[in-house]
Design a protein around this motif. Sequence first.
Motif, PDB file in Angstrom:
ATOM      1  N   LEU A  88      93.792  26.920  27.492  1.00  0.00           N
ATOM      2  CA  LEU A  88      95.079  27.416  27.968  1.00  0.00           C
ATOM      3  C   LEU A  88      95.525  26.751  29.256  1.00  0.00           C
ATOM      4  CD1 LEU A  88      94.444  31.245  27.389  1.00  0.00           C
ATOM      5  CD2 LEU A  88      95.647  29.644  25.890  1.00  0.00           C
ATOM      6  N   GLY A  89      94.714  25.820  29.753  1.00  0.00           N
ATOM      7  CA  GLY A  89      94.992  25.199  31.037  1.00  0.00           C
ATOM      8  C   GLY A  89      95.894  23.976  30.950  1.00  0.00           C
ATOM      9  N   GLU A  90      96.091  23.349  32.099  1.00  0.00           N
ATOM     10  CA  GLU A  90      97.009  22.216  32.210  1.00  0.00           C
ATOM     11  C   GLU A  90      96.507  20.985  31.463  1.00  0.00           C
ATOM     12  OE1 GLU A  90      97.508  21.602  36.354  1.00  0.00           O
ATOM     13  OE2 GLU A  90      98.745  23.409  36.670  1.00  0.00           O
ATOM     14  N   ARG A  91      95.183  20.854  31.255  1.00  0.00           N
ATOM     15  CA  ARG A  91      94.623  19.655  30.634  1.00  0.00           C
ATOM     16  C   ARG A  91      94.494  19.760  29.120  1.00  0.00           C
ATOM     17  NH1 ARG A  91      91.849  15.826  32.912  1.00  0.00           N
ATOM     18  NH2 ARG A  91      90.155  15.970  31.362  1.00  0.00           N
ATOM     19  N   ARG A  92      94.974  20.859  28.536  1.00  0.00           N
ATOM     20  CA  ARG A  92      94.775  21.069  27.098  1.00  0.00           C
ATOM     21  C   ARG A  92      95.394  19.958  26.258  1.00  0.00           C
ATOM     22  NH1 ARG A  92      98.392  25.029  28.800  1.00  0.00           N
ATOM     23  NH2 ARG A  92     100.532  24.801  28.050  1.00  0.00           N
ATOM     24  N   GLY A  93      96.480  19.346  26.747  1.00  0.00           N
ATOM     25  CA  GLY A  93      97.129  18.283  25.988  1.00  0.00           C
ATOM     26  C   GLY A  93      96.394  16.955  26.045  1.00  0.00           C
ATOM     27  N   SER A  94      95.398  16.843  26.914  1.00  0.00           N
ATOM     28  CA  SER A  94      94.678  15.575  27.064  1.00  0.00           C
ATOM     29  C   SER A  94      93.407  15.511  26.217  1.00  0.00           C
ATOM     30  CB  SER A  94      94.303  15.361  28.537  1.00  0.00           C
ATOM     31  OG  SER A  94      93.362  16.334  28.981  1.00  0.00           O
ATOM     32  N   TYR A  95      93.026  16.616  25.577  1.00  0.00           N
ATOM     33  CA  TYR A  95      91.789  16.617  24.812  1.00  0.00           C
ATOM     34  C   TYR A  95      91.979  15.925  23.453  1.00  0.00           C
ATOM     35  CZ  TYR A  95      90.277  20.066  28.246  1.00  0.00           C
ATOM     36  OH  TYR A  95      89.954  20.716  29.408  1.00  0.00           O
ATOM     37  N   GLU A  96      90.957  15.211  23.042  1.00  0.00           N
ATOM     38  CA  GLU A  96      90.987  14.498  21.762  1.00  0.00           C
ATOM     39  C   GLU A  96      90.417  15.394  20.653  1.00  0.00           C
ATOM     40  OE1 GLU A  96      88.840  10.902  22.345  1.00  0.00           O
ATOM     41  OE2 GLU A  96      90.391   9.993  23.613  1.00  0.00           O
ATOM     42  N   TYR A  97      90.527  14.912  19.415  1.00  0.00           N
ATOM     43  CA  TYR A  97      90.042  15.651  18.251  1.00  0.00           C
ATOM     44  C   TYR A  97      88.936  14.852  17.576  1.00  0.00           C
ATOM     45  CZ  TYR A  97      94.276  18.491  18.749  1.00  0.00           C
ATOM     46  OH  TYR A  97      95.261  19.302  19.232  1.00  0.00           O
ATOM     47  N   ASP A  98      87.985  15.570  16.966  1.00  0.00           N
ATOM     48  CA  ASP A  98      86.952  14.875  16.200  1.00  0.00           C
ATOM     49  C   ASP A  98      87.425  14.695  14.757  1.00  0.00           C
ATOM     50  OD1 ASP A  98      86.656  17.312  14.893  1.00  0.00           O
ATOM     51  OD2 ASP A  98      84.769  17.827  15.877  1.00  0.00           O
ATOM     52  N   GLU A  99      86.554  14.189  13.902  1.00  0.00           N
ATOM     53  CA  GLU A  99      86.945  13.889  12.521  1.00  0.00           C
ATOM     54  C   GLU A  99      87.236  15.141  11.700  1.00  0.00           C
ATOM     55  OE1 GLU A  99      82.362  13.653  12.706  1.00  0.00           O
ATOM     56  OE2 GLU A  99      84.119  13.268  13.968  1.00  0.00           O
ATOM     57  N   TYR A 100      86.848  16.307  12.209  1.00  0.00           N
ATOM     58  CA  TYR A 100      87.105  17.558  11.503  1.00  0.00           C
ATOM     59  C   TYR A 100      88.306  18.312  12.093  1.00  0.00           C
ATOM     60  CZ  TYR A 100      82.430  16.628   9.700  1.00  0.00           C
ATOM     61  OH  TYR A 100      81.339  16.044   9.106  1.00  0.00           O
ATOM     62  N   GLY A 101      89.015  17.665  12.982  1.00  0.00           N
ATOM     63  CA  GLY A 101      90.187  18.292  13.577  1.00  0.00           C
ATOM     64  C   GLY A 101      89.868  19.294  14.669  1.00  0.00           C
ATOM     65  N   ARG A 102      88.660  19.230  15.225  1.00  0.00           N
ATOM     66  CA  ARG A 102      88.287  20.147  16.299  1.00  0.00           C
ATOM     67  C   ARG A 102      88.550  19.505  17.656  1.00  0.00           C
ATOM     68  NH1 ARG A 102      82.143  21.294  14.641  1.00  0.00           N
ATOM     69  NH2 ARG A 102      82.249  19.001  14.688  1.00  0.00           N
ATOM     70  N   LEU A 103      88.946  20.326  18.624  1.00  0.00           N
ATOM     71  CA  LEU A 103      89.146  19.833  19.980  1.00  0.00           C
ATOM     72  C   LEU A 103      87.805  19.467  20.601  1.00  0.00           C
ATOM     73  CD1 LEU A 103      91.757  22.247  21.638  1.00  0.00           C
ATOM     74  CD2 LEU A 103      92.028  19.801  21.228  1.00  0.00           C
ATOM     75  N   ILE A 104      87.784  18.371  21.331  1.00  0.00           N
ATOM     76  CA  ILE A 104      86.591  17.977  22.073  1.00  0.00           C
ATOM     77  C   ILE A 104      86.835  18.283  23.549  1.00  0.00           C
ATOM     78  CG2 ILE A 104      85.046  16.092  22.693  1.00  0.00           C
ATOM     79  CD1 ILE A 104      85.859  14.690  20.119  1.00  0.00           C
ATOM     80  N   ILE A 105      86.096  19.258  24.066  1.00  0.00           N
ATOM     81  CA  ILE A 105      86.272  19.688  25.454  1.00  0.00           C
ATOM     82  C   ILE A 105      85.012  19.334  26.239  1.00  0.00           C
ATOM     83  CG2 ILE A 105      86.701  21.632  26.992  1.00  0.00           C
ATOM     84  CD1 ILE A 105      88.098  23.041  24.739  1.00  0.00           C
ATOM     85  N   PRO A 106      85.119  18.461  27.227  1.00  0.00           N
ATOM     86  CA  PRO A 106      83.942  18.085  28.016  1.00  0.00           C
ATOM     87  C   PRO A 106      83.318  19.293  28.711  1.00  0.00           C
ATOM     88  CG  PRO A 106      85.774  16.579  28.419  1.00  0.00           C
ATOM     89  CD  PRO A 106      86.330  17.730  27.640  1.00  0.00           C
ATOM     90  N   ALA A 107      81.994  19.328  28.747  1.00  0.00           N
ATOM     91  CA  ALA A 107      81.295  20.420  29.421  1.00  0.00           C
ATOM     92  C   ALA A 107      81.635  20.449  30.910  1.00  0.00           C
ATOM     93  CB  ALA A 107      79.787  20.272  29.225  1.00  0.00           C
ATOM     94  N   ALA A 108      81.952  19.281  31.477  1.00  0.00           N
ATOM     95  CA  ALA A 108      82.329  19.228  32.894  1.00  0.00           C
ATOM     96  C   ALA A 108      83.597  20.032  33.157  1.00  0.00           C
ATOM     97  CB  ALA A 108      82.518  17.773  33.333  1.00  0.00           C
ATOM     98  N   ASP A 109      84.537  19.978  32.199  1.00  0.00           N
ATOM     99  CA  ASP A 109      85.762  20.766  32.340  1.00  0.00           C
ATOM    100  C   ASP A 109      85.454  22.260  32.230  1.00  0.00           C
ATOM    101  OD1 ASP A 109      86.982  18.328  32.460  1.00  0.00           O
ATOM    102  OD2 ASP A 109      88.468  18.743  30.903  1.00  0.00           O
TER     103      ASP A 109
END
Length: 255
Positions: A88-109
Motif C-alpha cells: 500500500l506504500g509509495e513504492r508499490r508501483g516499482s515492484y516486478e512480477y515473477d513468472e506466476y504473476g506474483r509481486l516480488i517484494i524485497p525483504a529489505a523493503d
Amino acid sequence: MSTEKTHARNRYAAPIGLVFILLCLIGLATVFMWCYNLTRDLADNTAQKTKFEQMLLPVVMFDPPDFSDPTTCDNEFLLQSSLWACMLGERRGSYEYDEYGRLIIPAADVDAQAASLFGPGVKLEHRTIGDMENAYQYDSEITSYHVPIIAMTGFATPRVEKITAKQESCELTVGYVPPTTVLSINYDSKGNLEESPSKYMLYELRKNGKEFYLYAVSTITSSNLPGTEFNAGGKVDGLLPADNQLQAGSPIESP
C-alpha cells in the motif's frame, strides 16, 4: 460660555471617535485571527488523522490483540502488516512480477516498513507465511517475497476519533469501522453514508526522529464510547467481486 463648552466637546469628539474606531478594528482583527487559527488547526488535525489512518490500516486490518511492546508481537502478524504496508506504500508501483504473476517484494523493503511502522527495535524473522494456495513465499536466494495478487475482504478500517499529543508520543482513539455490505448501510439525517465503529482501541505512538511509530495497543472499555466487540480479522480469499475488497498492489484511497 455655552459656545465655548460646545467647541470643547467638539474638540475631544474626534480623538475619542478615532480611539473607538481603532478598538473596533483591533477587535475585528482579533476575531478574524481567532477564526483563522481555529480553521487552520481543524484542517491540520483532519490531515493528521488521515495520515495516521493510512499508516495504521495494515495493522487494523489484522485486528491485533493488545500489546505493550511491538518486539513481543507474533512474528507472522509483524510480517503480514509490514508486507501490506509495502503493497500500500509509495513504492508499490516499482515492484516486478515473477513468472506466476506474483509481486516480488524485497525483504529489505519489508524490514524498512517494519521499522517505520513498529519502531527500530523490531527484527523480523523472514519466512513463508500463509496457506498453500495464497502463501507469501519467502525466497532466501533473492531475499525477497513472492506475493500473490489477491484481495483481502472482510477487514475493518481505522477511523481516528481523537489525538492526544504528548512531548515525545501521542495517543490515538481509533474506531474500527467494520466492512460495509448492502444490508448494513446506514444513512444520517442528511442522507450521507454513516458508518459507526464497532469497537474502539487506544493506540500509543512514539517518536523516532520526526516520525511516529506504533508502540502499544490496548482495548478501550470506557462506557462513554459506543460499540461492541468486533472481530476485525481479515480473511484472504481469491480475487472475486466483494462489497469491500482491497487488491494487493492497488492504490489506496484515504479513509
